[in-house]
Design an enzyme around this catalytic site. Structure first.
Site, PDB file in Angstrom:
ATOM      1  N   HIS A 193      18.905  39.068 -24.647  1.00 16.90           N
ATOM      2  CA  HIS A 193      17.491  38.887 -24.293  1.00 16.90           C
ATOM      3  C   HIS A 193      17.496  38.206 -22.935  1.00 16.90           C
ATOM      4  O   HIS A 193      17.952  37.068 -22.809  1.00 16.90           O
ATOM      5  CB  HIS A 193      16.775  38.039 -25.331  1.00 16.90           C
ATOM      6  CG  HIS A 193      15.308  37.877 -25.047  1.00 16.90           C
ATOM      7  ND1 HIS A 193      14.402  37.512 -26.014  1.00 16.90           N
ATOM      8  CD2 HIS A 193      14.583  38.028 -23.908  1.00 16.90           C
ATOM      9  CE1 HIS A 193      13.180  37.448 -25.487  1.00 16.90           C
ATOM     10  NE2 HIS A 193      13.288  37.750 -24.204  1.00 16.90           N
ATOM     11  N   ARG A 224       8.903  42.292 -29.660  1.00 13.09           N
ATOM     12  CA  ARG A 224       7.446  42.173 -29.654  1.00 13.09           C
ATOM     13  C   ARG A 224       6.716  43.481 -29.346  1.00 13.09           C
ATOM     14  O   ARG A 224       5.577  43.669 -29.755  1.00 13.09           O
ATOM     15  CB  ARG A 224       7.024  41.104 -28.644  1.00 13.09           C
ATOM     16  CG  ARG A 224       7.450  39.695 -29.009  1.00 13.09           C
ATOM     17  CD  ARG A 224       7.093  38.713 -27.897  1.00 13.09           C
ATOM     18  NE  ARG A 224       7.747  39.040 -26.642  1.00 13.09           N
ATOM     19  CZ  ARG A 224       7.246  38.768 -25.432  1.00 13.09           C
ATOM     20  NH1 ARG A 224       6.076  38.160 -25.330  1.00 13.09           N
ATOM     21  NH2 ARG A 224       7.911  39.090 -24.350  1.00 13.09           N
ATOM     22  N   ASN A 242      17.509  43.581 -24.011  1.00 16.11           N
ATOM     23  CA  ASN A 242      16.314  43.184 -24.748  1.00 16.11           C
ATOM     24  C   ASN A 242      15.385  42.414 -23.809  1.00 16.11           C
ATOM     25  O   ASN A 242      15.833  41.599 -23.021  1.00 16.11           O
ATOM     26  CB  ASN A 242      16.729  42.308 -25.943  1.00 16.11           C
ATOM     27  CG  ASN A 242      15.562  41.759 -26.740  1.00 16.11           C
ATOM     28  OD1 ASN A 242      15.571  40.602 -27.136  1.00 16.11           O
ATOM     29  ND2 ASN A 242      14.563  42.571 -27.004  1.00 16.11           N
ATOM     30  N   GLY A 243      14.087  42.721 -23.914  1.00 16.53           N
ATOM     31  CA  GLY A 243      13.104  41.996 -23.123  1.00 16.53           C
ATOM     32  C   GLY A 243      12.178  42.910 -22.362  1.00 16.53           C
ATOM     33  O   GLY A 243      12.615  43.660 -21.489  1.00 16.53           O
ATOM     34  N   CYS A 302      17.709  32.221 -30.505  1.00 15.02           N
ATOM     35  CA  CYS A 302      16.426  31.638 -30.895  1.00 15.02           C
ATOM     36  C   CYS A 302      16.103  30.423 -30.026  1.00 15.02           C
ATOM     37  O   CYS A 302      16.901  29.481 -29.945  1.00 15.02           O
ATOM     38  CB  CYS A 302      16.452  31.241 -32.364  1.00 15.02           C
ATOM     39  SG  CYS A 302      14.869  30.589 -32.945  1.00 15.02           S
ATOM     40  N   MET A 329      12.685  39.545 -36.296  1.00 17.94           N
ATOM     41  CA  MET A 329      11.548  38.698 -35.927  1.00 17.94           C
ATOM     42  C   MET A 329      11.066  37.960 -37.168  1.00 17.94           C
ATOM     43  O   MET A 329      10.810  38.581 -38.209  1.00 17.94           O
ATOM     44  CB  MET A 329      10.416  39.535 -35.320  1.00 17.94           C
ATOM     45  CG  MET A 329      10.717  40.058 -33.921  1.00 17.94           C
ATOM     46  SD  MET A 329       9.342  41.006 -33.217  1.00 17.94           S
ATOM     47  CE  MET A 329       9.538  42.557 -34.104  1.00 17.94           C
ATOM     48  N   ALA A 330      10.965  36.636 -37.037  1.00 15.31           N
ATOM     49  CA  ALA A 330      10.590  35.790 -38.168  1.00 15.31           C
ATOM     50  C   ALA A 330       9.207  36.162 -38.681  1.00 15.31           C
ATOM     51  O   ALA A 330       8.254  36.282 -37.914  1.00 15.31           O
ATOM     52  CB  ALA A 330      10.605  34.326 -37.744  1.00 15.31           C
TER      53      ALA A 330
END
Length: 388
Positions: free
Chosen positions: A189, A248, A223-224, A117, A33-34
């Protein structure tokens, strides 16, 4: 913790490293994660258990140019192993050269490739979630990574989205292509680029991909929308995936990894810290981030964005919340933390979505991008930025 009679839900993931097979056990991976998954945050999550922790995304070009901040981003934390780096490029040559640099200089043990992304500054240049649509370019980039990593015994994995939008799903074909080229696993994702982070992730797509890749033997990670250990278990139950990737859900909640470890080991006790326990995690985060940046000022400025996530759902006076958002030193942080009254964890609010909640929007793409998926296009080399 899980009881002695509990049943493990999943086998460990196998990551074939140069010195032998590493078992990612349990098969839980921290998503890049950025601006988040620096060595300090990875250390915080590692202390909670789980398996593999991936760095922020770095671009092949920035790595090859030896941009100091990019080199800092791939530095492992103390005792961090395997060292896992997420690499991004829109050019097969640059991808191959960056992988050779990583192998030659022993900079990482595992490389994950970013094809998921959805951020406009990435997709407008044909990168991230846009790139798998150009199937030949996608294949050449993955091939360059896998072939150049092989002499150094570095496994390569890929992370992608369902596709660009509802009319342009790419994940089944792209994942099969990557599997045939020799990636160690594929992480999906379960949203399109158009969805950004809105709505519900479509776990049925993960199930479809598991079935699609079964003949190849390549595992699929899901993912998600994993906000609790129970969510991870439910994703596996519904999809048959071999592991989960968490993004997240761990923002302001690094103990989510302890919750997932317990759930995957068959336990049924939630890991729900009180506010006084949370405040000690917050201070630990502060110490780690100051050490990482070698600057109390920069570390505390970086820490500020985490404060609302840590305190989400707890009853904290608005003025105190404001002060947390302006914290400038570890001494000040300690003083603010000591003013918090202990409370039980606010499950109903604390387990709700956090972090990016960007509304869906038509993805920004290069002109004519969707005209021909077979076009072997040459893109402008990616920007120097790393981190997304």
């Amino acid at each position: 913790m899980a009881s002695a009679t509990s049943t493990r839900l999943l086998a460990p993931l196998q990551l074939p490293l140069k010195d032998g097979v590493h078992l990612v056990d349990p098969p839980v991976v921290l998503a890049p994660m950025a601006g988040i998954t620096n060595a300090a945050f990875r250390m915080l999550c590692r202390e909670q258990g789980a398996g593999l922790f991936v760095s922020e995304m770095v671009t092949a070009r920035a790595l090859l140019e030896r941009i100091p901040e990019t080199l800092r981003m791939i530095e492992p934390g103390a005792g961090e192993w395997p060292r896992s780096v997420q690499l991004y490029s829109v050019d097969p040559h640059h991808m191959g050269e960056a992988v050779k640099m990583i192998g030659r200089e022993n900079l990482a043990d595992h490389i994950d490739m970013n094809f998921g992304c959805p951020v406009p500054k990435v997709t407008r240049k044909g990168g991230g979630a846009a790139l798998p649509f150009k199937r030949n370019l996608f294949r050449e980039i993955v091939k360059a990574a896998v072939e150049n990593a092989k002499p150094y015994g570095i496994p390569v994995t890929v992370k992608m989205r369902i596709g660009i939008d509802t009319d342009h799903h790419t994940y089944l074909e792209a994942a099969k292509s990557a599997a045939d080229l020799g990636v160690a696993w594929v992480a999906l994702h379960a949203r399109t680029a158009q969805q950004m982070y809105e709505g519900k992730a479509d776990w049925s797509a993960i199930k479809n991909l598991v079935e699609h890749l079964k003949p190849t033997g390549v595992p699929v990670l899901g993912n998600g929308d994993i906000w609790s250990g129970a969510d991870g278990v439910e994703m596996v139950r519904q999809t048959g995936c071999a592991g989960v990737v968490v993004g997240r859900g761990c923002l302001g909640r690094p103990w989510l990894f302890a919750d997932l470890v317990d759930a995957f080991n068959g336990g049924d006790k939630r890991v729900l810290p009180t506010l006084h326990e949370v405040r000690e995690v917050m201070f630990r985060h502060g110490e780690l981030i100051v050490d990482y940046f070698e600057s109390e000022d920069r570390g505390c400025r970086d820490l500020r964005k985490h404060m609302a996530w840590y305190l989400k759902g707890f009853s904290v006076h608005s003025e105190l919340r404001r002060q947390f958002g302006m914290v400038g030193s570890l001494t000040e942080l300690r003083s603010l933390l000591d003013q918090l009254d202990d409370q039980p964890y606010p499950v109903e609010i604390g387990d709700k979505p956090r972090g990016r909640t960007s509304s869906g929007r038509p993805p920004t793409l290069p002109d004519g991008w969707l005209n021909d998926p077979d076009e072997m296009i040459t893109l402008d080399v990616e920007d120097m930025f790393s981190g997304g």
